[in-house]
Design an enzyme around this catalytic site. Structure first.
Site, PDB file in Angstrom:
ATOM      1  N   GLY A   2       0.813  -1.218   0.000  1.00 23.92           N
ATOM      2  CA  GLY A   2       0.000   0.000   0.000  1.00 23.92           C
ATOM      3  C   GLY A   2       0.840   1.257   0.000  1.00 23.92           C
ATOM      4  O   GLY A   2       1.658   1.469   0.864  1.00 23.92           O
ATOM      5  N   THR A   3       0.646   2.089  -1.007  1.00 28.66           N
ATOM      6  CA  THR A   3       1.491   3.262  -1.097  1.00 28.66           C
ATOM      7  C   THR A   3       0.966   4.198  -2.165  1.00 28.66           C
ATOM      8  O   THR A   3       0.031   3.874  -2.875  1.00 28.66           O
ATOM      9  CB  THR A   3       2.918   2.832  -1.468  1.00 28.66           C
ATOM     10  N   THR A   4       1.567   5.389  -2.234  1.00 29.85           N
ATOM     11  CA  THR A   4       1.371   6.267  -3.389  1.00 29.85           C
ATOM     12  C   THR A   4       2.751   6.774  -3.776  1.00 29.85           C
ATOM     13  O   THR A   4       3.414   7.432  -2.976  1.00 29.85           O
ATOM     14  CB  THR A   4       0.507   7.486  -3.024  1.00 29.85           C
TER      15      THR A   4
END
Lengths: 238, 378
Positions: free
Chosen positions: B101-103
């Site tokens: 999970g990341t941006t």
């Protein structure tokens, strides 16, 4: 075997239990033996603390199984998770430390041990060591250092970290008390060794109240340039 | 170990090299004609690859690749425990979740390449680390953003950094971003089908050195470079363009210029390798894309580009649960990479809230005035 349907019959209705057929249980090579580990780094000291309960399911195997292991004069590692993997991992680390000592004629620094542990853990990427590691010690400048790992080797340097079964309860408390997070307008005083030790004791007492896998006794290892000092504090035994 | 490679002769890798070419059906233009130990890097799964290919659903690369892999390992005893009796075709079920999970985002503009990422590492609902580093510098002119399992990304970036450094020592110049992307993609290929998850964008600045020659032209360039380093650019580039099957009748000057500058390539562990001018990767990428598509143009200044990148990450962290905490911004130019200090987005949320309140207050005042006017007119 019985199975429960999560979305049974709309909100408020009880779940439907019904027989779905025989369910195969695969042999799992892992077991969860509980335990909590915590490490805090200060200006010229590091503290690694762990509880000493070894449990499995509903039973307690031992009340005197500490999870901190001394690696060198300036580094202590805390391992929690699956006890079998903890023992093997510490044996491998000890062997590698000896090899390094014999070939390079000096002890490994904390940072080097952390980097080595990362590659050891990643070497088993597809059948990992089920261990949550935290290394606490002094770096080559004499400042406290804490390195926290995940089971497959991703790591980074922190000021404080909690790992193990009660980590989700302890980490927010440490964030607030040591990191001064989520508070407005506070004066950020540096942490002294005595305050840190007292904080660790309080934090573990709280953890033992709420986590069933944490308790019995607390082993604290305080790493300073004079050496490693160990203390044992009793906790709840129930 | 690296010095060993440089000083000693490595005949034993010749066979493995040609076998690899045949097995995977590569054509004869192989980017590493030097026959240096291309496989001589320690990958963690020596014993794993010994198993039958059917069990793990992947193509087995080379017969003796496992020998090569275990040769380089510092402690050979580590590779032996992997010969475990894995009876079924799926891998061992893990009792813990991996961090995901990341941006992350990266785009090119006139001032180079800008890369930005959030700093939250989550582990199925728990924030494992609120201050992780998702943009890792690989060398002075190359930076990689990471998405996927953090351990995989960190370790493979380290391996890539090592291989690039070895390339630089052996060939006397840095490998281009495209070459680095290709190298990473080939290194990850044996693990296709396994649960390894690496989605990285490599952002770099190529060239800007004494000679702007590229390496993906083929064997001829390399030999010439080795023999006569002081040669003018023209002749070698001319022959190189003959060696290539390009249809463009570009001039020599254009050739040496076109490969120098910013470069942005997306590499994924499933085998994707894409070159582009704008990428966003991770669970928060849809939100970041909407801001970037609106705001990114070639002619942005550094401040404007930083503002757009920061805004994109901020909006993504607002909407995506698995992104949050702080934002890191890196800028890569011909002088190398520079890092903007990490900014906590908490302050931005409060500023936004205040702006929102002010706007609402203005609207309320406006409506009151309008009502007053209407009543007056009636």
């Amino acid at each position: 075997m019985l199975s429960a349907q999560t979305f049974g019959g709309g909100p408020g209705k009880m779940k439907d239990y019904h027989y779905t057929g025989p369910v195969e249980h695969r042999f799992s090579p892992y077991a969860f033996n509980g335990g909590t580990v915590l490490a805090v780094a200060g200006e010229d000291f590091a503290i690694v603390a762990s509880d000493t309960r070894l449990s499995e399911g509903y039973s307690i195997h031992s009340r005197d199984s500490p999870k901190c292991y001394k690696l060198t004069d300036t580094t202590v590692i805390g391992c929690s998770g699956f006890h079998g993997d903890c023992l093997t991992l510490t044996k491998i680390i000890d062997a590698r430390l000896k090899m390094y000592k014999h070939s390079n004629n000096k002890s490994m620094t904390s940072g080097a041990i952390a980097a080595m542990l990362s590659t050891i853990l990643y070497g088993r990427r597809f059948f990992p060591y089920y261990v949550y590691n935290i290394i606490g010690g002094l770096d080559e400048h004499g400042k406290g250092a804490v390195y926290s790992f995940d089971p497959v080797g991703s790591y980074q340097r922190d000021t404080y970290k909690a790992g193990g079964s009660a980590s989700a309860m302890l980490q927010p408390l440490l964030d607030n008390q040591i990191g001064f997070k989520n508070m407005e307008g506070v004066e950020q005083v540096p942490l002294t060794k005595d305050k840190a030790v007292q904080l660790v004791k309080d934090v573990f007492i709280s953890a033992a109240e709420r986590d069933v896998y944490t308790g019995d006794a607390l082993r604290i290892c305080i790493v300073t340039k004079e050496g490693i000092d160990e203390q044992t504090v009793p906790l709840r035994k129930d | 170990m690296a010095l060993q490679d440089l000083c000693k002769c490595r005949d034993n890798f010749l066979d493995s090299f040609t076998t690899f070419g045949k097995k995977t059906g590569c054509n004869s233009v192989i980017p590493f004609p030097d026959r240096t130990s291309w496989f001589n890097f320690y990958t963690p799964v020596a014993g794993y690859l010994d198993e039958s290919p059917i069990q793990f659903g992947q193509i087995r690369p080379v017969q003796n690749s496992s020998d090569i892999f275990s040769q380089d390992s510092v402690a050979p005893s580590l590779s032996s425990p992997t010969n475990l009796p894995l009876s079924s075709s799926q891998s061992v079920p893990l009792p813990f979740p991996m961090s995901h999970g990341t941006t992350t985002l990266a785009f090119m503009f006139q001032g180079g390449v800008l890369a930005a990422a959030d700093t939250r590492s989550s582990c199925s609902g728990l924030v494992a680390c609120p201050a992780s580093q998702k943009i890792l510098p690989i060398h002075s002119h190359l930076v990689g953003t990471t998405s996927g399992t953090s351990a995989d990304c960190a370790l493979w970036k380290r391996i890539l950094a090592r291989e690039l450094r070895l390339y630089q020592l052996r060939h006397g110049r840095r490998l281009s971003t495209r070459g680095a992307a290709k190298l990473l993609s080939y290194m990850l290929h044996p693990f296709k089908g396994t649960e390894l998850c690496v989605a990285a964008t490599l952002c770099g600045w190529d060239g800007g050195e004494d000679d702007g020659r590229r390496d993906h032209v083929g064997a001829k360039i390399d030999c010439r470079e080795m023999s006569g380093l002081g040669k003018p650019v023209d002749t070698s580039v001319e022959e190189a363009s003959q060696a290539e099957t390009k249809t463009s009748s570009s001039t020599n000057l254009r050739k040496s210029e076109s490969f120098s500058g910013p470069s942005l390539i997306y590499v994924c562990s499933d085998g994707t390798r894409l070159q582009g001018t704008l990428f966003s990767v991770g669970s928060g990428s849809p939100y970041a894309y909407s801001i970037l598509d609106q705001g990114v143009q070639w002619g942005l200044t550094l401040q404007e580009a930083t503002a757009v990148a920061r805004e994109a990450v901020y909006r993504a962290t607002h909407r995506d649960a698995y992104s949050g905490n702080c934002v890191d911004v890196y800028h890569i130019s011909s002088k190398g990479w520079t890092r903007r200090s990490r900014e906590d987005l908490k302050e931005e949320y409060y500023r936004e809230k205040r702006r929102q309140e002010k706007r609402e207050k203005q609207e309320r005042d406006f409506v009151c005035v309008k009502d007053l006017k209407q009543t007056k007119m009636e």
